[in-house]
Scaffold this active site. Structure first.
Site, PDB file in Angstrom:
ATOM      1  N   LYS A   9       0.868  -1.187   0.000  1.00  0.00           N
ATOM      2  CA  LYS A   9       0.000   0.000   0.000  1.00  0.00           C
ATOM      3  C   LYS A   9       0.907   1.240   0.000  1.00  0.00           C
ATOM      4  CE  LYS A   9      -2.608   3.522   0.955  1.00  0.00           C
ATOM      5  NZ  LYS A   9      -2.559   4.186   2.208  1.00  0.00           N
ATOM      6  N   GLY A  12      -0.362   8.373  -0.610  1.00  0.00           N
ATOM      7  CA  GLY A  12      -0.064   9.490  -1.495  1.00  0.00           C
ATOM      8  C   GLY A  12       1.088  10.340  -1.012  1.00  0.00           C
ATOM      9  N   GLY A  42      -5.116  10.698  -0.821  1.00  0.00           N
ATOM     10  CA  GLY A  42      -6.026  11.588  -0.101  1.00  0.00           C
ATOM     11  C   GLY A  42      -5.567  13.043  -0.094  1.00  0.00           C
ATOM     12  N   ASP A 162      -6.458   2.199   2.675  1.00  0.00           N
ATOM     13  CA  ASP A 162      -5.947   1.158   3.574  1.00  0.00           C
ATOM     14  C   ASP A 162      -6.936  -0.003   3.648  1.00  0.00           C
ATOM     15  OD1 ASP A 162      -3.696   2.688   4.163  1.00  0.00           O
ATOM     16  OD2 ASP A 162      -4.730   3.731   5.791  1.00  0.00           O
ATOM     17  N   LYS A 218      -6.461   2.340   9.002  1.00  0.00           N
ATOM     18  CA  LYS A 218      -5.243   1.571   8.712  1.00  0.00           C
ATOM     19  C   LYS A 218      -5.145   0.366   9.635  1.00  0.00           C
ATOM     20  CE  LYS A 218      -1.576   4.071   7.717  1.00  0.00           C
ATOM     21  NZ  LYS A 218      -1.675   3.991   6.261  1.00  0.00           N
TER      22      LYS A 218
HETATM   23  C1  X2W Z   1      -9.879   8.146   0.890  1.00  0.00           C
HETATM   24  C2  X2W Z   1      -9.196   7.446  -0.265  1.00  0.00           C
HETATM   25  C3  X2W Z   1      -7.767   7.886  -0.483  1.00  0.00           C
HETATM   26  C4  X2W Z   1      -6.839   7.455   0.635  1.00  0.00           C
HETATM   27  C5  X2W Z   1      -9.927   9.676   0.656  1.00  0.00           C
HETATM   28  O1  X2W Z   1     -10.849  10.140  -0.002  1.00  0.00           O
HETATM   29  O2  X2W Z   1      -8.994  10.355   1.104  1.00  0.00           O
HETATM   30  C6  X2W Z   1     -11.959   7.732   2.114  1.00  0.00           C
HETATM   31  O3  X2W Z   1     -11.560   8.324   3.105  1.00  0.00           O
HETATM   32  P1  X2W Z   1      -4.354   7.902   1.515  1.00  0.00           P
HETATM   33  O4  X2W Z   1      -3.274   8.650   0.798  1.00  0.00           O
HETATM   34  O5  X2W Z   1      -4.041   6.456   1.671  1.00  0.00           O
HETATM   35  O6  X2W Z   1      -4.799   8.551   2.787  1.00  0.00           O
HETATM   36  N1  X2W Z   1     -11.208   7.600   1.003  1.00  0.00           N
HETATM   37  C7  X2W Z   1     -13.308   7.118   2.097  1.00  0.00           C
HETATM   38  O7  X2W Z   1      -7.159   6.661   1.494  1.00  0.00           O
HETATM   39  O8  X2W Z   1      -5.580   8.017   0.494  1.00  0.00           O
END
Ligand code: X2W
Length: 255
Positions: A9, A12, A42, A162, A218
């Protein structure tokens, strides 16, 4: 039984100038141990939303995803971020193909809590497309969008990355799931890194608020995969060679 794949995983915010993540992923693929990559993004989505004048709101680490937020997160996760990672792995000397959990209904979801809007909770993983690519030596790169089966089209939903990683690792019978993050690992109330964290202590750290915000999904994803026999580790992805020296690094989850 053949040991399952290595699922990685990529958060970002971990991909900076010092990490060697793409080279490490490409090296694994070239050695024949083709990893499965799940990514987030995210922070990138929040930047695009802000540029559009849409504030970001999170509940227990999950982005509240209304009808204005949904098209932006689909574009950012299934488009921009996914293709950047594909392009970087390709340039590092492996072949990567990117898609989201909505493609091939790889990640079937339901909307568990309507107050969060279009946020998906995985109910089923259809691993066919992942396995087909992997068997062809191609690195699957999966973005955190899922599908709620429906008419006349499936409903696209935003899924915590996650959670996606935990569900995919569990469904593939992965031998190992590594979360590359921008922290050294899980910390206790005194701020010390916890090298080995068992499931019962993880639950109590969530209950007493030591584990909070984005660390909650997570750890829940870790516990889900752990319960199905996957080895799970949270490590600092900013460290060069993070994927090559996992022994003793970050936080290892244990049953
Ligand atoms: C996350 C998906 C992206 C994510 C969001 O929209 O931020 C929800 O919270 P990172 O970089 O792993 O934090 N979706 C539902 O998880 O990105």
């Amino acid at each position: 039984m053949t040991p399952g794949p290595f699922v990685i995983k990529v958060g970002g915010s971990t991909l900076g100038s010092t990490d060697t993540t793409y080279a490490d992923i490409a090296a694994l693929a070239r050695s024949g141990d083709v990893p499965v990559v799940v990514h987030g993004g995210g922070a990138e989505a929040s930047r695009w939303l802000e540029a559009m004048g849409i504030p970001s709101r999170f509940e227990r680490g999950l982005r509240v995803t209304d009808e204005r937020v949904l098209p932006v997160v689909v574009a950012v996760f299934a488009g921009l971020v996914n293709k950047r990672i594909v392009a970087a792995v390709n340039a590092a000397g492996a072949t990567a193909v990117g898609f989201s959990g909505a493609d091939g209904r790889v990640l079937e979801c339901r909307i568990a809590d309507p107050s969060l809007g279009f946020v998906g909770e995985p109910v089923r993983v259809n691993p066919g497309p992942i396995l087909a690519l992997q068997q062809a030596g191609i690195v699957p790169v999966i973005g955190p969008i899922g599908a709620v089966p429906g008419e006349p089209a499936d409903q696209l939903v935003n899924v915590n990355a996650d959670t996606v990683a935990g569900n995919i690792a569990a469904a593939l019978g992965a031998r190992r799931l590594v979360f590359l993050t921008d922290v050294e690992g899980v910390r206790d109330a005194a701020g010390e890194r916890i090298p080995r964290l068992d499931a019962a202590r993880a639950r109590s750290l969530i209950a007493d608020g030591t584990i909070s915000g984005g660390m909650i999904p997570k750890i829940e994803a870790c516990l889900h995969a752990l319960a199905l026999g996957v080895e799970v580790q949270i490590v600092d992805g900013r460290r060069p060679g993070a994927l090559q020296s996992l022994e003793g690094a970050g936080t290892l989850l244990v049953p």
